[in-house]
Design a protein around this motif. Structure first.
Motif, PDB file in Angstrom:
ATOM      1  N   PRO A 211       0.829  -1.213   0.000  1.00 25.34           N
ATOM      2  CA  PRO A 211       0.000   0.000   0.000  1.00 25.34           C
ATOM      3  C   PRO A 211       0.861   1.260   0.000  1.00 25.34           C
ATOM      4  N   VAL A 212       0.482   2.211  -0.865  1.00 23.64           N
ATOM      5  CA  VAL A 212       1.235   3.469  -1.026  1.00 23.64           C
ATOM      6  C   VAL A 212       0.256   4.630  -0.904  1.00 23.64           C
ATOM      7  N   VAL A 213       0.648   5.625  -0.126  1.00 26.31           N
ATOM      8  CA  VAL A 213      -0.142   6.850   0.005  1.00 26.31           C
ATOM      9  C   VAL A 213       0.794   8.020  -0.313  1.00 26.31           C
ATOM     10  N   THR A 214       0.363   8.929  -1.195  1.00 30.03           N
ATOM     11  CA  THR A 214       1.199  10.067  -1.576  1.00 30.03           C
ATOM     12  C   THR A 214       0.627  11.357  -1.005  1.00 30.03           C
ATOM     13  N   SER A 215       1.522  12.294  -0.828  1.00 27.57           N
ATOM     14  CA  SER A 215       1.116  13.605  -0.319  1.00 27.57           C
ATOM     15  C   SER A 215       0.608  14.473  -1.448  1.00 27.57           C
ATOM     16  N   GLN A 216       0.150  15.662  -1.127  1.00 30.75           N
ATOM     17  CA  GLN A 216      -0.135  16.669  -2.145  1.00 30.75           C
ATOM     18  C   GLN A 216       1.189  17.157  -2.717  1.00 30.75           C
ATOM     19  N   LYS A 217       1.133  17.815  -3.867  1.00 28.09           N
ATOM     20  CA  LYS A 217       2.336  18.355  -4.498  1.00 28.09           C
ATOM     21  C   LYS A 217       2.440  19.852  -4.219  1.00 28.09           C
ATOM     22  N   ILE A 218       3.649  20.264  -3.856  1.00 29.16           N
ATOM     23  CA  ILE A 218       3.914  21.678  -3.573  1.00 29.16           C
ATOM     24  C   ILE A 218       4.695  22.261  -4.754  1.00 29.16           C
ATOM     25  N   THR A 219       4.088  23.199  -5.444  1.00 27.43           N
ATOM     26  CA  THR A 219       4.783  23.897  -6.530  1.00 27.43           C
ATOM     27  C   THR A 219       5.567  25.054  -5.931  1.00 27.43           C
ATOM     28  N   THR A 220       6.870  25.034  -6.137  1.00 29.84           N
ATOM     29  CA  THR A 220       7.750  25.991  -5.461  1.00 29.84           C
ATOM     30  C   THR A 220       7.991  27.228  -6.317  1.00 29.84           C
ATOM     31  N   THR A 221       8.145  28.326  -5.651  1.00 35.38           N
ATOM     32  CA  THR A 221       8.593  29.579  -6.260  1.00 35.38           C
ATOM     33  C   THR A 221       9.946  29.911  -5.646  1.00 35.38           C
ATOM     34  N   VAL A 222      10.968  30.006  -6.518  1.00 34.68           N
ATOM     35  CA  VAL A 222      12.325  30.286  -6.038  1.00 34.68           C
ATOM     36  C   VAL A 222      12.740  31.661  -6.537  1.00 34.68           C
ATOM     37  N   TYR A 223      13.045  32.531  -5.599  1.00 28.71           N
ATOM     38  CA  TYR A 223      13.556  33.855  -5.955  1.00 28.71           C
ATOM     39  C   TYR A 223      15.076  33.776  -6.092  1.00 28.71           C
ATOM     40  N   TYR A 224      15.598  34.387  -7.180  1.00 30.57           N
ATOM     41  CA  TYR A 224      17.053  34.459  -7.356  1.00 30.57           C
ATOM     42  C   TYR A 224      17.397  35.796  -7.979  1.00 30.57           C
ATOM     43  N   GLN A 225      18.590  36.268  -7.651  1.00 26.93           N
ATOM     44  CA  GLN A 225      18.975  37.599  -8.073  1.00 26.93           C
ATOM     45  C   GLN A 225      19.242  37.635  -9.579  1.00 26.93           C
ATOM     46  N   PRO A 226      19.185  38.824 -10.195  1.00 30.77           N
ATOM     47  CA  PRO A 226      19.330  38.921 -11.653  1.00 30.77           C
ATOM     48  C   PRO A 226      20.665  38.356 -12.142  1.00 30.77           C
ATOM     49  N   GLU A 227      20.594  37.720 -13.308  1.00 29.46           N
ATOM     50  CA  GLU A 227      21.772  37.195 -13.996  1.00 29.46           C
ATOM     51  C   GLU A 227      21.705  37.637 -15.447  1.00 29.46           C
ATOM     52  N   LEU A 228      22.822  38.166 -15.963  1.00 24.30           N
ATOM     53  CA  LEU A 228      22.848  38.673 -17.333  1.00 24.30           C
ATOM     54  C   LEU A 228      22.650  37.543 -18.338  1.00 24.30           C
ATOM     55  N   LYS A 229      21.871  37.821 -19.365  1.00 24.63           N
ATOM     56  CA  LYS A 229      21.701  36.872 -20.454  1.00 24.63           C
ATOM     57  C   LYS A 229      22.840  37.041 -21.461  1.00 24.63           C
ATOM     58  N   GLY A 230      23.183  35.962 -22.130  1.00 24.98           N
ATOM     59  CA  GLY A 230      24.175  36.052 -23.199  1.00 24.98           C
ATOM     60  C   GLY A 230      25.586  36.182 -22.664  1.00 24.98           C
ATOM     61  N   SER A 231      26.516  36.420 -23.602  1.00 24.71           N
ATOM     62  CA  SER A 231      27.932  36.508 -23.272  1.00 24.71           C
ATOM     63  C   SER A 231      28.288  37.919 -22.808  1.00 24.71           C
ATOM     64  N   SER A 232      29.511  38.038 -22.295  1.00 22.05           N
ATOM     65  CA  SER A 232      29.974  39.335 -21.815  1.00 22.05           C
ATOM     66  C   SER A 232      30.199  40.279 -22.991  1.00 22.05           C
ATOM     67  N   HIS A 233      30.108  41.553 -22.719  1.00 21.63           N
ATOM     68  CA  HIS A 233      30.255  42.567 -23.763  1.00 21.63           C
ATOM     69  C   HIS A 233      31.700  43.059 -23.788  1.00 21.63           C
ATOM     70  N   PRO A 234      32.161  43.559 -24.949  1.00 21.89           N
ATOM     71  CA  PRO A 234      33.521  44.108 -25.011  1.00 21.89           C
ATOM     72  C   PRO A 234      33.607  45.412 -24.228  1.00 21.89           C
ATOM     73  N   ASP A 235      34.788  45.691 -23.711  1.00 24.11           N
ATOM     74  CA  ASP A 235      34.999  46.930 -22.973  1.00 24.11           C
ATOM     75  C   ASP A 235      36.389  47.460 -23.322  1.00 24.11           C
ATOM     76  N   PRO A 236      36.523  48.626 -23.889  1.00 19.87           N
ATOM     77  CA  PRO A 236      35.428  49.557 -24.188  1.00 19.87           C
ATOM     78  C   PRO A 236      34.733  49.218 -25.510  1.00 19.87           C
ATOM     79  N   ILE A 237      33.600  49.884 -25.729  1.00 25.01           N
ATOM     80  CA  ILE A 237      32.862  49.774 -26.985  1.00 25.01           C
ATOM     81  C   ILE A 237      33.143  51.041 -27.791  1.00 25.01           C
ATOM     82  N   THR A 238      33.601  50.850 -29.027  1.00 27.89           N
ATOM     83  CA  THR A 238      33.958  51.992 -29.860  1.00 27.89           C
ATOM     84  C   THR A 238      32.841  52.273 -30.851  1.00 27.89           C
ATOM     85  N   VAL A 239      32.405  53.533 -30.914  1.00 32.80           N
ATOM     86  CA  VAL A 239      31.348  53.929 -31.842  1.00 32.80           C
ATOM     87  C   VAL A 239      31.830  55.111 -32.676  1.00 32.80           C
TER      88      VAL A 239
END
Length: 535
Positions: A211-239
């Motif tokens: 015999p097996v009895v299961t609990s309810q499912k808890i859907t979690t919300t995880v807060y995490y600090q911002p992380e840049l998308k993509g690769s690093s940018h060149p420095d300096p940038i020449t225009v």
């Protein structure tokens, strides 16, 4: 006093009852229960049969002790039944006494079980969103399960098993117990489901599957600090002035982050998006840009350094100390002047003839950052094939991978060239000797090419003159024999072509003429004779 007697009687009865518990471990034959072990759900019926003995049962001292239920005897076989088993710790005993007074006993092990009434999952002392990198405790509470020692509790993340736990308790009656597991959520856990499962594994004699009895499912919300998308940018940038500027500060985080930009110029309006775009940069747009990305979990700052350059103001192509047509075989100097270009050390100048590159040039050992003018030169020796061709030059400011892509390019105007060259005969320039028979046509070709277009002057055997590129006579005579000289000239030079014409006599025509003349004379003589005869 009466109560004392009652107590003594009860004690004696208990002694007699417990007398059967004693047994001889060396019994040659012991009672046999069928089945040898029972697993019964609490409240269900149960039954077993005991074969007391087969060979050594000469005594009538045998039986089956049970705390509940009833028995029936069939010779040395005793059956035990209970309609509703509600005892948690029970073990019926089947026994007999041999001729020597030794008692042989077999106990029937019975496991009374109760599946979990409920299974509940929660976080210990926590509710709401979790933060990445913090530790939290999952607790799985299993209510009213027996026996707890046979319970296996498994924690899950989605469909991934995290850990299995068992209780160390040996109690047989229903209990409620909580099992815990520490977790350290990451951003990848945002939105996943945690749950637990309680399985009562009672072995091969127990219910299958367990015999097996299961609990309810808890859907979690995880807060995490911002992380840049993509690769690093060149420095300096020449225009380059007038080119677009695109700064990407896009980040992912939970909750969704906000953006605050600090710009180098107060003349630009404040901005709060994830990407900053300027359609056409000016000198005020050079400097440092700060992008602050933040949410409830933390923040990150992205720094962009923008270096501003002006492209070449103008690129001009000319000939050094020369204008007008050029002469084949002479040397001329092309000069490409680039005005107000910084930094000159990053400039590449390419000179072209049509779409063909004549070579690239750089400024060496001159790392000047302020705008300067620079002239690049190239010597050329034009050919007649260059007449009508285009010359131009291109200035490209290549500031490397950090600079604008593609690098800014400024081109000069086109110069259409005129190349003068002396006449050149289209055929062979060697003298020609031509044999022709009287009466045949004569065709002499002195065609030439040159720039400017050449003129033709013929010197003929006769006194007449001719000025075309080809000379023709429909039917030559003996007077047409001799030397023909064709002078081809333009402002650059001249060339002479000589023809010697030999005219041969046509003897067939002479013979035919003589024959015709003889025939005519003979005819005239005959006519005159005939007329005189008839007078």
């Amino acid at each position: 006093m009466f109560l004392r007697y009652v107590f003594v009687i009860i004690s004696v009865l208990n002694f007699l009852h417990n007398f059967h518990v004693c047994c001889d471990e060396n019994c040659a034959e012991k009672p046999v229960f069928t089945p040898s072990r029972l697993v019964v759900k609490y409240g269900d019926p149960a039954s077993a049969t005991c074969l007391v003995c087969q060979h050594n049962c000469t005594s009538d001292q045998f039986g089956l002790e049970k705390p509940v239920g009833y028995t029936e005897e069939y010779g040395t076989t005793i059956s035990w039944k209970v309609d509703n088993l509600t005892e948690w710790d029970i073990s019926p005993q089947c026994y007999y006494t041999d001729d020597d007074g030794n008692q042989c006993i077999t106990r029937l092990p019975i496991t009374v079980y109760h599946p979990p009434k409920n299974v509940h999952l929660s976080f210990l002392n926590h509710s709401g969103p979790m933060f990445a990198g913090h530790q939290y405790t999952l607790q799985c509470t299993v209510q009213e399960v027996a026996p707890i020692g046979n319970l296996i509790v498994t924690f899950y993340r989605g469909q991934t098993e995290l850990q299995r736990l068992q209780s160390s308790s040996t109690t047989s009656e229903p209990v409620t117990e909580t099992f815990t597991l520490d977790i350290n959520p990451t951003k990848e856990d945002d939105g996943v489901q945690y749950w637990c499962e309680a399985k009562l594994d009672l072995g091969a004699e127990g219910p299958q599957p367990p015999p097996v009895v299961t609990s309810q499912k808890i859907t979690t919300t995880v807060y995490y600090q911002p992380e840049l998308k993509g690769s690093s940018h060149p420095d300096p940038i020449t225009v380059i002035a007038g080119s677009p500027l695109h700064l990407n500060c896009s980040s992912e985080g939970n909750p969704s982050p906000s953006y605050t930009w600090t710009l180098p110029s107060a003349s630009r309006s404040p901005f709060s998006g994830d990407t900053l775009d300027i359609k056409s940069v000016t000198s005020v747009d050079g400097g440092q840009y700060l992008c602050l990305v933040q949410n409830a979990a933390g923040n990150v700052t992205v720094k962009f350094t923008v270096d501003f350059y002006n492209p070449p103001k103008n690129v001009h192509l000319s000939f050094l100390n020369h204008s007008g047509p050029m002469y084949m075989g002479h040397q001329y100097t092309l000069q490409c002047t680039v005005q107000e270009v910084p930094p000159i050390g990053n400039l590449t100048v390419t000179l072209y003839h049509g779409q063909t590159s004549l070579g690239q040039q750089h400024v060496k050992n001159k790392p000047v950052e302020t705008p300067v003018n620079e002239t690049f030169t190239l010597n050329i020796n034009p050919r007649k094939e260059d007449d009508g061709g285009l010359y131009w030059c291109e200035a490209k400011l290549d500031l490397g991978a950090e600079g604008p892509q593609p690098p800014p390019v400024v081109t000069s105007q086109n110069i259409t060239t005129t190349v003068y060259y002396k006449p050149q005969l289209k055929g062979s320039p060697d003298p020609e000797r031509i044999n022709v028979t009287e009466g045949d046509p004569l065709h002499l070709n002195c065609s030439s090419e040159g720039n400017p277009s050449p003129s033709y002057t013929w010197t003929l055997p006769s006194t007449s003159h001719f000025s075309g590129s080809t000379f023709s006579i429909e039917a030559v005579t003996s007077t047409d024999g001799g030397q023909y000289i064709c002078l081809v000239s333009n402002s650059v030079g001249n060339v002479t072509k000589e023809f010697t014409v030999d005219v041969k006599v046509n003897y067939i025509n002479i013979i035919i003429g003589v024959v015709v003349a003889v025939i005519i004379i003979a005819a005239l003589v005959f006519v005159m004779w005939y007329l005189n005869r008839n007078k």
